[in-house]
Structure formats: structure tokens, C-alpha cells
Design a protein around this motif. Structure first.
Motif, PDB file in Angstrom:
ATOM      1  N   LEU A  18       0.828  -1.204   0.000  1.00 55.39           N
ATOM      2  CA  LEU A  18       0.000   0.000   0.000  1.00 55.39           C
ATOM      3  C   LEU A  18       0.866   1.259   0.000  1.00 55.39           C
ATOM      4  O   LEU A  18       0.694   2.152  -0.833  1.00 55.39           O
ATOM      5  N   VAL A  19       1.812   1.320   0.944  1.00 57.55           N
ATOM      6  CA  VAL A  19       2.678   2.499   1.053  1.00 57.55           C
ATOM      7  C   VAL A  19       3.601   2.607  -0.157  1.00 57.55           C
ATOM      8  O   VAL A  19       3.843   3.706  -0.679  1.00 57.55           O
ATOM      9  N   ALA A  20       4.110   1.463  -0.620  1.00 58.61           N
ATOM     10  CA  ALA A  20       4.983   1.466  -1.795  1.00 58.61           C
ATOM     11  C   ALA A  20       4.249   1.985  -3.026  1.00 58.61           C
ATOM     12  O   ALA A  20       4.812   2.729  -3.834  1.00 58.61           O
ATOM     13  N   GLY A  21       2.985   1.596  -3.184  1.00 57.87           N
ATOM     14  CA  GLY A  21       2.188   2.091  -4.298  1.00 57.87           C
ATOM     15  C   GLY A  21       2.016   3.596  -4.241  1.00 57.87           C
ATOM     16  O   GLY A  21       2.083   4.287  -5.272  1.00 57.87           O
ATOM     17  N   TRP A  22       1.817   4.122  -3.041  1.00 59.16           N
ATOM     18  CA  TRP A  22       1.663   5.570  -2.854  1.00 59.16           C
ATOM     19  C   TRP A  22       2.955   6.293  -3.228  1.00 59.16           C
ATOM     20  O   TRP A  22       2.941   7.277  -3.981  1.00 59.16           O
ATOM     21  N   ILE A  23       4.098   5.804  -2.706  1.00 55.73           N
ATOM     22  CA  ILE A  23       5.385   6.433  -2.999  1.00 55.73           C
ATOM     23  C   ILE A  23       5.677   6.387  -4.495  1.00 55.73           C
ATOM     24  O   ILE A  23       6.094   7.382  -5.103  1.00 55.73           O
ATOM     25  N   ASP A  24       5.450   5.222  -5.095  1.00 51.77           N
ATOM     26  CA  ASP A  24       5.724   5.056  -6.526  1.00 51.77           C
ATOM     27  C   ASP A  24       4.909   6.025  -7.369  1.00 51.77           C
ATOM     28  O   ASP A  24       5.402   6.582  -8.343  1.00 51.77           O
ATOM     29  N   ALA A  25       3.645   6.216  -6.997  1.00 49.36           N
ATOM     30  CA  ALA A  25       2.768   7.088  -7.783  1.00 49.36           C
ATOM     31  C   ALA A  25       3.186   8.550  -7.688  1.00 49.36           C
ATOM     32  O   ALA A  25       3.093   9.291  -8.659  1.00 49.36           O
ATOM     33  N   VAL A  26       3.652   8.962  -6.521  1.00 44.48           N
ATOM     34  CA  VAL A  26       3.992  10.375  -6.326  1.00 44.48           C
ATOM     35  C   VAL A  26       5.321  10.713  -6.990  1.00 44.48           C
ATOM     36  O   VAL A  26       5.423  11.680  -7.756  1.00 44.48           O
ATOM     37  N   VAL A  27       6.346   9.896  -6.714  1.00 43.74           N
ATOM     38  CA  VAL A  27       7.674  10.281  -7.203  1.00 43.74           C
ATOM     39  C   VAL A  27       8.571   9.094  -7.541  1.00 43.74           C
ATOM     40  O   VAL A  27       9.729   9.265  -7.887  1.00 43.74           O
ATOM     41  N   GLY A  28       8.072   7.878  -7.487  1.00 44.92           N
ATOM     42  CA  GLY A  28       8.894   6.701  -7.741  1.00 44.92           C
ATOM     43  C   GLY A  28       9.666   6.281  -6.508  1.00 44.92           C
ATOM     44  O   GLY A  28       9.768   7.034  -5.535  1.00 44.92           O
ATOM     45  N   GLY A  29      10.212   5.071  -6.539  1.00 47.47           N
ATOM     46  CA  GLY A  29      11.013   4.593  -5.408  1.00 47.47           C
ATOM     47  C   GLY A  29      10.268   3.694  -4.452  1.00 47.47           C
ATOM     48  O   GLY A  29      10.789   3.383  -3.374  1.00 47.47           O
ATOM     49  N   GLY A  30       9.069   3.254  -4.813  1.00 43.15           N
ATOM     50  CA  GLY A  30       8.308   2.369  -3.933  1.00 43.15           C
ATOM     51  C   GLY A  30       8.990   1.037  -3.692  1.00 43.15           C
ATOM     52  O   GLY A  30       8.776   0.397  -2.655  1.00 43.15           O
ATOM     53  N   GLY A  31       9.841   0.631  -4.637  1.00 42.13           N
ATOM     54  CA  GLY A  31      10.576  -0.621  -4.471  1.00 42.13           C
ATOM     55  C   GLY A  31      11.517  -0.605  -3.284  1.00 42.13           C
ATOM     56  O   GLY A  31      11.900  -1.663  -2.774  1.00 42.13           O
ATOM     57  N   LEU A  32      11.892   0.594  -2.808  1.00 42.83           N
ATOM     58  CA  LEU A  32      12.736   0.703  -1.619  1.00 42.83           C
ATOM     59  C   LEU A  32      12.069   0.084  -0.406  1.00 42.83           C
ATOM     60  O   LEU A  32      12.737  -0.355   0.527  1.00 42.83           O
ATOM     61  N   LEU A  33      10.744   0.045  -0.405  1.00 41.76           N
ATOM     62  CA  LEU A  33       9.994  -0.519   0.706  1.00 41.76           C
ATOM     63  C   LEU A  33       9.472  -1.913   0.384  1.00 41.76           C
ATOM     64  O   LEU A  33       9.616  -2.844   1.180  1.00 41.76           O
ATOM     65  N   GLN A  34       8.887  -2.080  -0.783  1.00 43.00           N
ATOM     66  CA  GLN A  34       8.207  -3.340  -1.103  1.00 43.00           C
ATOM     67  C   GLN A  34       9.167  -4.508  -1.277  1.00 43.00           C
ATOM     68  O   GLN A  34       8.905  -5.611  -0.769  1.00 43.00           O
ATOM     69  N   LEU A  35      10.270  -4.310  -1.976  1.00 43.47           N
ATOM     70  CA  LEU A  35      11.209  -5.403  -2.209  1.00 43.47           C
ATOM     71  C   LEU A  35      11.866  -5.882  -0.916  1.00 43.47           C
ATOM     72  O   LEU A  35      11.908  -7.097  -0.660  1.00 43.47           O
ATOM     73  N   PRO A  36      12.374  -4.974  -0.048  1.00 47.04           N
ATOM     74  CA  PRO A  36      12.906  -5.441   1.232  1.00 47.04           C
ATOM     75  C   PRO A  36      11.853  -6.144   2.088  1.00 47.04           C
ATOM     76  O   PRO A  36      12.170  -7.101   2.806  1.00 47.04           O
ATOM     77  N   ALA A  37      10.598  -5.667   2.016  1.00 51.10           N
ATOM     78  CA  ALA A  37       9.530  -6.316   2.781  1.00 51.10           C
ATOM     79  C   ALA A  37       9.336  -7.761   2.332  1.00 51.10           C
ATOM     80  O   ALA A  37       9.167  -8.673   3.155  1.00 51.10           O
ATOM     81  N   LEU A  38       9.372  -7.992   1.027  1.00 49.51           N
ATOM     82  CA  LEU A  38       9.251  -9.357   0.508  1.00 49.51           C
ATOM     83  C   LEU A  38      10.460 -10.207   0.906  1.00 49.51           C
ATOM     84  O   LEU A  38      10.309 -11.388   1.249  1.00 49.51           O
ATOM     85  N   LEU A  39      11.633  -9.621   0.876  1.00 50.16           N
ATOM     86  CA  LEU A  39      12.837 -10.358   1.263  1.00 50.16           C
ATOM     87  C   LEU A  39      12.787 -10.761   2.736  1.00 50.16           C
ATOM     88  O   LEU A  39      13.195 -11.878   3.104  1.00 50.16           O
ATOM     89  N   LEU A  40      12.286  -9.863   3.581  1.00 47.19           N
ATOM     90  CA  LEU A  40      12.185 -10.171   5.008  1.00 47.19           C
ATOM     91  C   LEU A  40      11.034 -11.131   5.302  1.00 47.19           C
ATOM     92  O   LEU A  40      11.144 -12.007   6.160  1.00 47.19           O
ATOM     93  N   GLY A  41       9.925 -10.952   4.586  1.00 45.77           N
ATOM     94  CA  GLY A  41       8.748 -11.794   4.832  1.00 45.77           C
ATOM     95  C   GLY A  41       8.884 -13.195   4.284  1.00 45.77           C
ATOM     96  O   GLY A  41       8.248 -14.134   4.789  1.00 45.77           O
ATOM     97  N   LEU A  42       9.710 -13.367   3.246  1.00 46.20           N
ATOM     98  CA  LEU A  42       9.914 -14.678   2.624  1.00 46.20           C
ATOM     99  C   LEU A  42      11.414 -14.988   2.602  1.00 46.20           C
ATOM    100  O   LEU A  42      12.038 -15.064   1.548  1.00 46.20           O
TER     101      LEU A  42
END
Length: 261
Positions: A17-41
Motif C-alpha cells: 500500500l505504502v509502496a504504491g503511494w510512494i511510486d505514484a507520487v515520485v517513484g522509489g516504492g521498491g525501496l519498501l516493497q522489495l525489502p519487505a518481501l525479502l524479510l517476509g519470505l
């Protein structure tokens, strides 16, 4: 889909959710979403993490692009041509990625980002269209430069290294095409859809996507993307500029942590 706890799933959805918001405004949502997936899996292969991340991101990016297109003055044909160049550049970057050490690239990118942050902070007018001024027409020379430099160059960087690609796209589109930051954010979403589609097709062909997990996270990423686009449109370039500065410094901090922690 791997077995994950309800708590982990909720946290992954919030990150999307937060990554989508960041990505839409200015890009860079992967800074949050990718690490979250790495930690969660933690026990999942990197290819599946990357493939699932792309499957989630393309939904939010598409939603943001559609939201922007309703109100922002985007030239879709130009954006698609830049996107196709970025797709080719990304494939070339991925080809050379195996021979490049991220330990060498991180300090270089950090210096570039700090220079960008200083430029944006010292130039308050950067990406802010003066009141009542019409957007300058896109000349052929500027469009070709955008296709080669923004599409090919940043696409190559995306395939070679990746972090902060969306932010670089917004900055480069603003500088090369003389767009305001809101229009640059809108245009970058179309470019991102093109590059994400190419990467997702490759991951899907390799069977490296957890589709059910991606579908759940994508709902939240889409909501965040559409909300972020609407906020950028309503609050204007000054709001995008503020978020841009925060994201740039966050990216520098993450790269520094990866390099020296």
C-alpha cells in the motif's frame, strides 16, 4: 505460494500500500516493497521475490498511470516510445549485470543522488510551472534525447542495478522534457508500465512468480498508487518536490547501509 503467517501477509500488504503511494507520487516504492518481501519470505529464491514484486508493482503503476492520464497533460505516444527504449536498455543492463559489482556502483549512485538532492533543494523552481504559464511544446530534439538518455540510459541502469529507477525517471523527464514534476511523475508511470511488463513476462516465462500472493498484495498496491496519483494531482508540484527530497535521502541511506553495514 509459500506458507506464510497472517501477520506476515498483513505486513506485506501494508508495505504494498505504502509502496504504491510512494511510486505514484515520485517513484522509489521498491525501496519498501522489495525489502519487505525479502524479510517476509526469507527462504524463497531471489528470482521468485523479484518476479512477485514485479507482478505487484505493475498493477499499482498501471492504476496510477490511468489516474494521471485523466487529468495530467501527458503525451502517451512519447511516453510509450521512451518506455520501449527503457525496456531495451533494461535488457542490455541485465546482460552486463553479472560482470559489475554492486560494491562499486553504490558509492557512485550515492554521490549522484546527493548532488541531485542539493540541486533540487537549491533550485526551488525546478519542476514547478509558474502560475499561468503554458507547458513548452515538445521539440523533436528533446523527444529523441528523452528516448535515448532517459529511456535507454535509465533503462540500462534499471537492468544493471535498479534502486531508485522511478525517482531517476521523474528527475530526468523534468530536466530533459522541461515538464513540471506532476506531469513528469505521470509520464514516468507509463514508462514504468512498459519496463515492468517486459520484466514480468520474463519472470512469468521462468515460472518465478507467486501469483496468489501477488494478487493479494496488488490490491493494496493499486489502492496506494491511485491515492498517491490523486494527491499529487491535487497538491501540485511543491508536494511532489517535498516527497522527492525525502525519497532521495531515504535511497541514499539505504544504499549506505547496504554498502557499509
Amino acid at each position: 505460494m509459500p506458507e506464510i503467517s497472517l501477520t506476515t501477509l498483513v505486513l506485506l500488504c501494508l508495505a504494498a500500500l505504502v509502496a504504491g503511494w510512494i511510486d505514484a507520487v515520485v517513484g522509489g516504492g521498491g525501496l519498501l516493497q522489495l525489502p519487505a518481501l525479502l524479510l517476509g519470505l526469507p527462504h524463497v529464491a531471489a528470482a521468485h521475490i523479484l518476479g512477485t514484486n514485479k507482478a505487484v508493482s505493475i498493477v499499482g503503476t498501471t492504476g496510477a498511470a490511468v489516474t494521471y492520464l485523466r487529468k495530467a497533460p501527458v503525451q502517451v505516444g512519447t511516453a510509450v516510445r521512451i518506455g520501449l527504449a527503457a525496456l531495451v536498455g533494461s535488457m542490455c543492463g541485465a546482460f552486463f549485470a553479472a560482470g559489475i559489482s554492486s560494491e562499486v556502483l553504490r558509492p557512485v549512485i550515492m554521490v549522484v543522488l546527493l548532488a541531485v538532492a542539493a540541486f533540487v533543494m537549491l533550485r526551488p523552481s525546478f519542476g514547478v510551472k509558474p502560475e499561468g504559464e503554458d507547458r513548452a511544446p515538445l521539440t523533436r530534439a528533446r523527444i529523441v534525447t528523452a528516448i535515448v538518455v532517459v529511456g535507454g540510459g535509465i533503462g540500462f541502469y534499471d537492468g544493471l542495478f535498479g534502486p531508485g529507477t522511478g525517482t531517476f525517471l521523474v528527475l530526468a523527464l523534468t530536466a530533459v522534457l522541461h515538464l513540471d514534476l506532476v506531469t513528469a511523475s505521470a509520464t514516468s508511470k507509463i514508462v514504468n508500465v512498459c519496463t515492468n511488463a517486459g520484466a514480468l513476462a520474463m519472470f512469468a516465462h521462468q515460472g518465478s512468480v507467486y501469483w496468489r500472493l501477488a494478487a493479494v498484495m496488488a490490491v493494496f498496491n493499486l489502492a496506494g498508487g491511485m491515492l498517491g496519483a490523486r494527491m499529487a494531482l491535487s497538491k501540485g508540484a511543491e508536494f511532489v518536490r517535498g516527497v522527492l527530497i525525502v525519497v532521495v535521502f531515504s535511497l541514499v541511506a539505504k544504499l549506505a547501509f547496504d554498502q557499509w553495514a
